[in-house]
Enzyme design. Sequence first.
Site: not given
Lengths: 484, 90
Positions: A407-408
Site C-alpha cells: 500500500h505504500g
Amino acid sequence: MNVQGIELNKIHDYLWEIPKNGGMNVPGRIYSSRQMIDSYMQNDEALKQVINVAHLPGIQKYSLAMPDIHWGYGFPIGGVAATDLNDGVISPGGVGYDINCGVRIAGTSLHFEEIKRRVPKLVENLFRKVPTGVGAKGAIHKLNSKDLKNILTRGSAWSVENGFGTEKDIEHTEEKGRLAGADPAKVSERAIERGLDQAGTLGSGNHFLELDVVDEIFDDQKAETFGLFKGQVVLMIHTGSRGLGYQVCDDYLKVLLKAEKKYDFKLPDKQLACAPIQSQEGQDYLSAMKCAANFAWNNRQVIMHIAKKVFINTFNISEAGLNFNLIYDVCHNIAKIEEHLIDGSIKKVCVHRKGATRAFPGDNKSLPEIFRQTGQPVLIPGDMGRYSYIAAGTSRAMDETFGSSCHGAGRVQSRHQALKAGKGRDLVNELRKGGVVIQAHGLRTIAEEMPYAYKDVSDVVDVMHNTGITIKVAKLKPFGVIKG
Amino acid sequence: LSSQQPEYLLVEFLSELNYQVNVKKKVCIAVESIRIKPGEGIYNLESVLLLRNINDETDILKQEIKAITYHNIEIKFHNNVYTVVLVFDI
C-alpha cells in the site's frame, strides 16, 4: 536465516516463510527481498506481529505480510489475513484505527510543462480550500445527523446526489464507494458526533493531497486504459474516515476485549482483540466498520470535487477542458467478505487488509468493465519527495495473497526519529530544490513525513512486480504537496 | 468508568480526555479528585475534572491523538512507584 530469533525460510528471492510453531494456526509468509529484510527488519517488531496474527482463530493458509511491512497496533502495517466466515474471527486490529484509509488518483488533461509556472498558486489554492490539519472541519455545510447516517449507509452515492461527484466516479471506486450492510445504529453517538463536521476534510498525520506528473510508463496498454499519459498532471488524495473511524475502532476494541474472555481466546497481544464473525459482537463491529468505510469513501469524493473546482478556478479552464476524472479509489485499511480459492474449493472469508491494497485481476466480476483486460489499478503512494506508482492486479495475487498487494513505502523512522533528523534543516527548501512545492500547517508534520523517514517505494513495488502479484503500469513524480 | 483491568481503565480514562479535546473542544486543566475502586472482577473509576474551553484564537493543538492504544500496555509497580508505557496513535 534468523531475524531477532525468528526463523525465516526462503521460498524464493522475494518470499520468506515463518514455520508454524506453538499457538500459530498457520505459517507466516513475508514478501520481501533479502536486502530489505537486512535493512529494515532487524529492529522492527513486525515479524513478531506476523506470528501473533497467525494465532487468530479460523485464519486461512498464511498470516501474510507485504513488502512495506512495519510495526503496527496488533497487526503489522502491510499485514493480510483471511479468516473463515463460519468459524473465524474479525479483529479491528486487522483494520486499524483509520478505517478505510485509502488513496484515490484523479487524472487531468493537463501537461506538467503547461502549468509548471503556476504550481505554487495551485498548491496555495488547494491548501486554502481543502480543510487540513488537526481538527479540520467545514469543507461543506455542517451535516445534520440524518445526512450523516445517509452517508454511513450509502457512501459515495451521497456525494453524487449532492453534486459532489458523478456516476463514473462511483464506478471507479472500490466496491463502488459503498459497503452494503452498514447499520448506523451500530455506530456510537460519539462517533457520529466526531464525523458531523469532518466530511471532506483531509486531517493530519500522513494524510495528504499530492500533485504528480506521470514520469514513466511501463505498460502502454494498461496505462491507456487507466487514462494515463507521460507528462500528465494527476492528483492523489490520501485520507480516511477521520475521527468517526477512530471512534468506531476505539468503541469496538472495548467490546471485543470483553469478548476475548467470553470466547476464551488466548491471543498474544491485546490489540488483536477479536470476536467470531458470526457472533453478535463480530456482526456489530462489521456493520459499524462498514459505516466508517462508507464515510471515508464519501470523504475522498468530496475532497476530489473541491480539488476539481480549485483546478478550474486556478487555470480558468472549462470542466470539459480539464477532464478531471477519477482513475481509481482503493482502500488499504479494511476487512471485507470475499470469495477465495482455498484447498481447491471456493470459500467465503473475511479478508483483513491492514496497510494493504486489494489487487484483483481483470476477470473478477466486481471490477468495472473497463478494467477487465487490465486488472484493477493498484495505487501505491511513496514519499512526498521521490515517486509513487500505479500498478495493476493479477491472478497471481488471487492465488497467493487473497488478492492483495502493498500500500505504500512503509516507514523506516518513527515520527520522533524523523523529527529529530529534521532539526536545524530547511526542509521546505530541500523539497523545493527537488521540485516539490509544499504547504502544511506546521514544520513538524513536514519533518515527520520527509522522504528519509520512508523506504524507497521502488524497492517495495519491485518485490510485488517481480513476484507477479502486481504489474507496474506507471511511475509518478510529485511536484506539489498539501499536508495537514 | 469501569473496566475489567486497571490497564483498560487507564486507556478509557485517557480516551475520555481525548474525546473532550477532539469533540467537545475542552481541555482538562486540573484533576480535582480521582478514585479507583476494585469490584467483583471489575475496576471502577470516579473522577472530577476541571475543564476549560479551547480557544481557537489562542490555543494551538499541535498534535492530534487519534486514539489511546492497548499496545503492550502493562502497569508495573516497583519501588513504590507505578509505571506504564502508553502508545498513542497519531
